[in-house]
Scaffold this motif. Structure first.
Motif, PDB file in Angstrom:
ATOM      1  N   GLU A 179      15.520  -3.634  13.364  1.00 50.18           N
ATOM      2  CA  GLU A 179      14.271  -4.332  13.035  1.00 50.18           C
ATOM      3  C   GLU A 179      14.576  -5.802  12.777  1.00 50.18           C
ATOM      4  OE1 GLU A 179      11.203  -4.890  13.358  1.00 50.18           O
ATOM      5  OE2 GLU A 179      10.411  -3.085  12.406  1.00 50.18           O
ATOM      6  N   THR A 180      13.542  -6.594  12.565  1.00 53.71           N
ATOM      7  CA  THR A 180      13.706  -8.016  12.244  1.00 53.71           C
ATOM      8  C   THR A 180      14.692  -8.225  11.100  1.00 53.71           C
ATOM      9  OG1 THR A 180      11.354  -8.289  12.729  1.00 53.71           O
ATOM     10  CG2 THR A 180      12.471 -10.114  11.618  1.00 53.71           C
ATOM     11  N   ASN A 181      15.577  -9.203  11.272  1.00 51.21           N
ATOM     12  CA  ASN A 181      16.456  -9.602  10.177  1.00 51.21           C
ATOM     13  C   ASN A 181      15.624 -10.416   9.189  1.00 51.21           C
ATOM     14  OD1 ASN A 181      18.321 -10.641   8.423  1.00 51.21           O
ATOM     15  ND2 ASN A 181      19.596 -11.616   9.978  1.00 51.21           N
ATOM     16  N   ASN A 182      15.251  -9.777   8.086  1.00 48.80           N
ATOM     17  CA  ASN A 182      14.408 -10.462   7.098  1.00 48.80           C
ATOM     18  C   ASN A 182      15.210 -11.080   5.958  1.00 48.80           C
ATOM     19  OD1 ASN A 182      15.051  -7.907   6.140  1.00 48.80           O
ATOM     20  ND2 ASN A 182      13.051  -7.518   5.215  1.00 48.80           N
ATOM     21  N   GLY A 183      16.505 -11.277   6.203  1.00 53.21           N
ATOM     22  CA  GLY A 183      17.339 -12.071   5.291  1.00 53.21           C
ATOM     23  C   GLY A 183      17.291 -11.614   3.848  1.00 53.21           C
ATOM     24  N   VAL A 184      16.927 -12.532   2.943  1.00 55.06           N
ATOM     25  CA  VAL A 184      16.942 -12.233   1.505  1.00 55.06           C
ATOM     26  C   VAL A 184      15.921 -11.160   1.129  1.00 55.06           C
ATOM     27  CG1 VAL A 184      17.769 -14.534   0.885  1.00 55.06           C
ATOM     28  CG2 VAL A 184      15.303 -14.088   0.925  1.00 55.06           C
ATOM     29  N   ALA A 206       9.325  -9.739  -4.388  1.00 57.44           N
ATOM     30  CA  ALA A 206       9.129 -10.587  -3.203  1.00 57.44           C
ATOM     31  C   ALA A 206       7.836 -11.398  -3.325  1.00 57.44           C
ATOM     32  CB  ALA A 206       9.089  -9.727  -1.942  1.00 57.44           C
ATOM     33  N   ASN A 207       6.787 -10.762  -3.810  1.00 55.41           N
ATOM     34  CA  ASN A 207       5.498 -11.456  -3.959  1.00 55.41           C
ATOM     35  C   ASN A 207       5.558 -12.535  -5.029  1.00 55.41           C
ATOM     36  OD1 ASN A 207       4.311  -9.872  -1.984  1.00 55.41           O
ATOM     37  ND2 ASN A 207       3.601  -8.327  -3.451  1.00 55.41           N
ATOM     38  N   GLU A 208       6.391 -12.293  -6.048  1.00 54.68           N
ATOM     39  CA  GLU A 208       6.534 -13.268  -7.131  1.00 54.68           C
ATOM     40  C   GLU A 208       7.384 -14.460  -6.689  1.00 54.68           C
ATOM     41  OE1 GLU A 208       8.814 -13.410 -11.402  1.00 54.68           O
ATOM     42  OE2 GLU A 208       7.858 -11.506 -10.853  1.00 54.68           O
ATOM     43  N   LYS A 209       8.509 -14.174  -6.011  1.00 55.15           N
ATOM     44  CA  LYS A 209       9.439 -15.247  -5.611  1.00 55.15           C
ATOM     45  C   LYS A 209       8.949 -16.016  -4.380  1.00 55.15           C
ATOM     46  CE  LYS A 209      13.908 -13.661  -7.358  1.00 55.15           C
ATOM     47  NZ  LYS A 209      15.295 -13.327  -7.008  1.00 55.15           N
ATOM     48  N   ASN A 246       3.746 -11.883   9.324  1.00 55.87           N
ATOM     49  CA  ASN A 246       2.620 -12.443  10.086  1.00 55.87           C
ATOM     50  C   ASN A 246       2.169 -13.814   9.601  1.00 55.87           C
ATOM     51  OD1 ASN A 246       1.268 -11.760   7.755  1.00 55.87           O
ATOM     52  ND2 ASN A 246      -0.169 -10.334   8.724  1.00 55.87           N
ATOM     53  N   THR A 247       2.834 -14.352   8.563  1.00 57.23           N
ATOM     54  CA  THR A 247       2.509 -15.727   8.145  1.00 57.23           C
ATOM     55  C   THR A 247       3.557 -16.732   8.635  1.00 57.23           C
ATOM     56  OG1 THR A 247       3.678 -15.588   6.004  1.00 57.23           O
ATOM     57  CG2 THR A 247       1.366 -14.865   6.058  1.00 57.23           C
ATOM     58  N   LEU A 248       4.676 -16.226   9.181  1.00 59.02           N
ATOM     59  CA  LEU A 248       5.712 -17.124   9.699  1.00 59.02           C
ATOM     60  C   LEU A 248       5.235 -17.821  10.969  1.00 59.02           C
ATOM     61  CD1 LEU A 248       8.926 -14.881   9.422  1.00 59.02           C
ATOM     62  CD2 LEU A 248       8.389 -16.870   8.000  1.00 59.02           C
ATOM     63  N   GLU A 249       5.596 -19.075  11.120  1.00 55.44           N
ATOM     64  CA  GLU A 249       5.364 -19.767  12.390  1.00 55.44           C
ATOM     65  C   GLU A 249       6.412 -19.276  13.388  1.00 55.44           C
ATOM     66  OE1 GLU A 249       2.694 -21.543  12.964  1.00 55.44           O
ATOM     67  OE2 GLU A 249       2.112 -21.157  10.875  1.00 55.44           O
ATOM     68  N   TRP A 250       6.186 -19.541  14.675  1.00 52.01           N
ATOM     69  CA  TRP A 250       7.022 -18.988  15.745  1.00 52.01           C
ATOM     70  C   TRP A 250       8.502 -19.301  15.551  1.00 52.01           C
ATOM     71  CZ3 TRP A 250       6.894 -15.184  18.809  1.00 52.01           C
ATOM     72  CH2 TRP A 250       7.588 -15.139  20.031  1.00 52.01           C
ATOM     73  N   TYR A 309      12.733 -16.311   8.282  1.00 51.17           N
ATOM     74  CA  TYR A 309      12.859 -15.816   6.910  1.00 51.17           C
ATOM     75  C   TYR A 309      14.065 -16.514   6.285  1.00 51.17           C
ATOM     76  CZ  TYR A 309       9.829 -11.627   7.199  1.00 51.17           C
ATOM     77  OH  TYR A 309       8.779 -10.757   7.283  1.00 51.17           O
ATOM     78  N   PRO A 310      14.081 -16.750   4.967  1.00 48.24           N
ATOM     79  CA  PRO A 310      15.280 -17.300   4.331  1.00 48.24           C
ATOM     80  C   PRO A 310      16.498 -16.415   4.655  1.00 48.24           C
ATOM     81  CG  PRO A 310      13.445 -17.283   2.776  1.00 48.24           C
ATOM     82  CD  PRO A 310      12.984 -16.539   3.990  1.00 48.24           C
TER      83      PRO A 310
END
Length: 198
Positions: free
Chosen positions: A86-91, A100-103, A110-114, A118-119
């Protein structure tokens, strides 16, 4: 009559949705394990019709836990393909949703630009290119071998593969198709093209 080969795509069983997935080390939930048991029973009952000769899988734990009992029932070894992770979502990998929602408030796939990653992870563009390249090489292997196969992977990966075979632009902004857990999705190579089966 052209070459006809079937690639059975399978999304892993349900995993822990209280944490962020991606490259998480989370395994299957109890519900996910039950889904996989049903799937394995189906494969066992229909193995003569499915005619599967090789098994491939992502190497993330939820995929490994899905393919392992399939391997046992078909008596085939598994060839692991990290490129179909799956996508490498890093941290974010395995991070509880509330943390995650707090930090990182408002930061989702779906909010990332092309070209926004992810960090310490991938951007949608890099993810798409990884799967596009992996699918091209994988298709060549399948077609050369000329045997039906199973590939256990992830919902995001299957959505990229769908966009490729459907000939449409991939976007992380909208879900191409909701992929059910632990369900066989046949892709048939016939008349020089891949297409979805029934």
């Amino acid at each position: 009559m052209g070459q006809s080969v079937i690639c059975y795509l399978i999304r892993h069983g349900k995993d822990d949705d209280t944490v962020r997935g991606g490259w998480s080390n989370s395994g299957l939930t109890e519900e996910g394990s039950l889904q996989v048991k049903k799937l394995v029973n189906y494969i066992k009952e229909n193995k003569n019709e499915l005619k599967v000769k090789r098994l491939f899988s992502s190497d993330l734990p939820r995929a490994v836990e899905t393919i392992t009992p399939i391997s046992a029932v078909l008596n085939l070894k598994v060839e692991f393909k990290p490129e179909f992770r799956e996508t490498n979502n890093g941290v974010f990998a395995g991070m509880p949703n509330d943390i995650a929602n707090e930090k990182y408030p408002g930061l989702f796939w779906n909010t990332l630009e092309w070209d926004e990653a992810y960090p310490q992870g991938e951007s949608p563009h890099i993810f798409y290119e990884r799967i596009k390249t992996a699918w091209k090489k994988f298709s060549e292997i399948i077609l050369k071998d000329n045997k039906n196969i199973i590939l256990v992977t992830h919902g995001g990966v299957i959505n990229v593969i769908y966009s490729i075979i459907d000939g449409i632009s991939y976007s992380n902004k909208e879900l191409h198709e909701r992929i059910p857990h632990a369900t066989i999705i046949p892709l048939i190579y016939d008349n020089e093209i891949w297409k979805k089966g029934d």
